[in-house]
Design a protein around this motif. Structure first.
Motif, mmCIF file in Angstrom:
data_model
loop_
_atom_site.group_PDB
_atom_site.id
_atom_site.type_symbol
_atom_site.label_atom_id
_atom_site.label_comp_id
_atom_site.label_asym_id
_atom_site.label_seq_id
_atom_site.Cartn_x
_atom_site.Cartn_y
_atom_site.Cartn_z
ATOM 1 N N ARG A 34 -3.259 -10.928 12.609
ATOM 2 C CA ARG A 34 -2.536 -11.937 13.396
ATOM 3 C C ARG A 34 -3.303 -12.360 14.639
ATOM 4 N N VAL A 35 -3.947 -11.398 15.325
ATOM 5 C CA VAL A 35 -4.596 -11.734 16.597
ATOM 6 C C VAL A 35 -6.088 -11.993 16.460
ATOM 7 N N GLN A 36 -6.682 -11.549 15.320
ATOM 8 C CA GLN A 36 -8.113 -11.774 15.134
ATOM 9 C C GLN A 36 -8.373 -12.301 13.724
ATOM 10 N N PRO A 37 -8.177 -13.598 13.514
ATOM 11 C CA PRO A 37 -8.386 -14.193 12.183
ATOM 12 C C PRO A 37 -9.833 -14.140 11.723
ATOM 13 N N ASN A 38 -10.752 -13.904 12.661
ATOM 14 C CA ASN A 38 -12.174 -13.908 12.313
ATOM 15 C C ASN A 38 -12.743 -12.513 12.073
ATOM 16 N N VAL A 39 -11.850 -11.531 11.847
ATOM 17 C CA VAL A 39 -12.345 -10.227 11.444
ATOM 18 C C VAL A 39 -13.077 -10.405 10.119
ATOM 19 N N LYS A 40 -14.149 -9.653 9.909
ATOM 20 C CA LYS A 40 -14.937 -9.842 8.693
ATOM 21 C C LYS A 40 -14.238 -9.260 7.468
ATOM 22 N N LYS A 41 -13.923 -7.945 7.524
ATOM 23 C CA LYS A 41 -13.263 -7.288 6.400
ATOM 24 C C LYS A 41 -12.371 -6.164 6.907
ATOM 25 N N LEU A 42 -11.335 -5.890 6.134
ATOM 26 C CA LEU A 42 -10.511 -4.717 6.360
ATOM 27 C C LEU A 42 -10.509 -3.907 5.064
ATOM 28 N N PHE A 43 -11.252 -2.811 5.056
ATOM 29 C CA PHE A 43 -11.213 -1.906 3.906
ATOM 30 C C PHE A 43 -10.022 -0.977 4.100
ATOM 31 N N LEU A 44 -9.114 -0.938 3.145
ATOM 32 C CA LEU A 44 -7.932 -0.098 3.252
ATOM 33 C C LEU A 44 -7.972 1.002 2.201
ATOM 34 N N LEU A 45 -7.941 2.250 2.656
ATOM 35 C CA LEU A 45 -7.892 3.377 1.733
ATOM 36 C C LEU A 45 -6.481 3.501 1.183
ATOM 37 N N ILE A 46 -6.362 3.401 -0.141
ATOM 38 C CA ILE A 46 -5.065 3.514 -0.804
ATOM 39 C C ILE A 46 -5.235 4.381 -2.046
ATOM 40 N N ARG A 47 -4.350 5.350 -2.223
ATOM 41 C CA ARG A 47 -4.397 6.173 -3.428
ATOM 42 C C ARG A 47 -3.475 5.572 -4.490
ATOM 43 N N ALA A 48 -3.992 5.468 -5.710
ATOM 44 C CA ALA A 48 -3.156 4.986 -6.807
ATOM 45 C C ALA A 48 -2.078 6.035 -7.092
ATOM 46 N N SER A 49 -0.866 5.579 -7.382
ATOM 47 C CA SER A 49 0.214 6.501 -7.717
ATOM 48 C C SER A 49 0.377 6.541 -9.230
ATOM 49 N N SER A 50 1.309 7.349 -9.696
ATOM 50 C CA SER A 50 1.504 7.488 -11.143
ATOM 51 C C SER A 50 2.025 6.207 -11.782
ATOM 52 N N ASP A 51 2.684 5.358 -10.979
ATOM 53 C CA ASP A 51 3.274 4.151 -11.555
ATOM 54 C C ASP A 51 2.754 2.851 -10.944
ATOM 55 N N ARG A 52 1.842 2.944 -9.970
ATOM 56 C CA ARG A 52 1.318 1.725 -9.339
ATOM 57 C C ARG A 52 -0.172 1.837 -9.073
ATOM 58 N N SER A 53 -0.884 0.741 -9.304
ATOM 59 C CA SER A 53 -2.304 0.672 -8.974
ATOM 60 C C SER A 53 -2.444 0.445 -7.469
ATOM 61 N N ILE A 54 -3.677 0.523 -6.965
ATOM 62 C CA ILE A 54 -3.871 0.299 -5.532
ATOM 63 C C ILE A 54 -3.540 -1.142 -5.154
ATOM 64 N N GLU A 55 -3.802 -2.085 -6.064
ATOM 65 C CA GLU A 55 -3.470 -3.493 -5.787
ATOM 66 C C GLU A 55 -1.962 -3.675 -5.700
ATOM 67 N N GLN A 56 -1.228 -2.998 -6.582
ATOM 68 C CA GLN A 56 0.230 -3.093 -6.554
ATOM 69 C C GLN A 56 0.793 -2.431 -5.300
ATOM 70 N N ARG A 57 0.221 -1.307 -4.900
ATOM 71 C CA ARG A 57 0.680 -0.645 -3.677
ATOM 72 C C ARG A 57 0.373 -1.509 -2.455
ATOM 73 N N LEU A 58 -0.783 -2.177 -2.455
ATOM 74 C CA LEU A 58 -1.121 -3.076 -1.357
ATOM 75 C C LEU A 58 -0.062 -4.172 -1.222
ATOM 76 N N ASP A 59 0.324 -4.751 -2.352
ATOM 77 C CA ASP A 59 1.311 -5.827 -2.332
ATOM 78 C C ASP A 59 2.701 -5.318 -1.965
ATOM 79 N N HIS A 60 3.175 -4.306 -2.695
ATOM 80 C CA HIS A 60 4.561 -3.856 -2.544
ATOM 81 C C HIS A 60 4.814 -3.079 -1.259
#
Length: 235
Positions: A34-60
């Motif tokens: 919100r405050v820095q639209p020009n950040v280059k990248k945000l790498f987010l560590l997410i563990r996949a769960s038994s019923d959701r992929s990391i992409e699904q966890r990112l969204d949900h």
């Protein structure tokens, strides 16, 4: 420090955040976008769960939450594409060497590009299984530190802890003034856990009993450490 100057420091920078689905990390991700639209990248560590992929966890669990309503209203139909252009979920686990990132290509990219690391991955349960607590809160912090040492552009490693607050930052390899680490041997604690688990598994314990016993071990070791700390303070 002026909040505007803080935001300016993130311009064109790559930030790696662990514990991304936790409360503090989600607030940080939203704030940066919100405050820095020009950040280059945000790498987010997410563990996949038994019923959701990391992409699904990112969204949900992150970008589809009420926390991001302001940005959804601001960006409208472009919200998803703007988020995905900068926010990159990474499947990894801090309890493993190299954070469980098996792709050498991805590791090399992160070691070259990451400017800031925010480690907020932790188990905050006070009755956690001792093996789980050690793997995440102790060895996890060590693995993050080792990973950070390989980041050639790193400017800051911020470790968020529920157990200790520092009044000043430390340089890599520096310890608290006057601190003594001899009261805790993490390798010995790891060996204790492994031998205990081997013994319990040989008794064919069911998972519920195994978990209960390892929780009791964690409480027992906590009391031992507290007594040692009190003795050190009194000395």
């Amino acid at each position: 420090m002026d909040p505007k100057r803080i935001a300016e420091n993130f311009e064109g920078k790559t930030i790696f955040i662990t514990g991304s689905t936790g409360f503090l990390a989600k607030v940080l991700v939203e704030k940066i976008r919100r405050v820095q639209p020009n950040v280059k990248k945000l790498f987010l560590l997410i563990r996949a769960s038994s019923d959701r992929s990391i992409e699904q966890r990112l969204d949900h669990e992150i970008v589809d939450t009420e926390l991001f309503r302001v940005l959804r209203d601001k960006w409208g139909e472009n919200f998803a594409s703007i988020i995905s252009s900068k926010v990159i979920p990474i499947s990894c686990d801090i309890s493993h060497e190299n954070l469980g990132i098996t792709s050498t290509e991805l590791r090399d990219v992160m070691w070259r590009e990451v400017d800031f690391i925010v480690n907020s991955a932790a188990t905050t349960r006070f009755d956690e299984r001792y093996d789980v607590a050690l793997d995440i809160n102790t060895f996890g912090a060590m693995h993050i530190s080792n990973f950070a040492k390989k980041c050639s552009k790193l400017k800051l490693l911020l470790h968020i802890s529920t157990g200790h607050i520092l009044e000043k930052s430390l340089h890599m390899g520096e310890t608290l003034e006057g601190a003594k680490a001899s009261y805790l041997d993490i390798k010995a604690e790891k060996k204790l856990v492994e031998e205990t688990k081997t013994t319990l598994q040989a008794l064919n314990m069911i998972e519920k009993e195994l978990t209960s016993t390892l929780k009791d071990l964690g409480i027992e070791r906590l009391y031992t450490f507290l007594l040692l700390l009190l003795e050190m303070k009194a000395a």
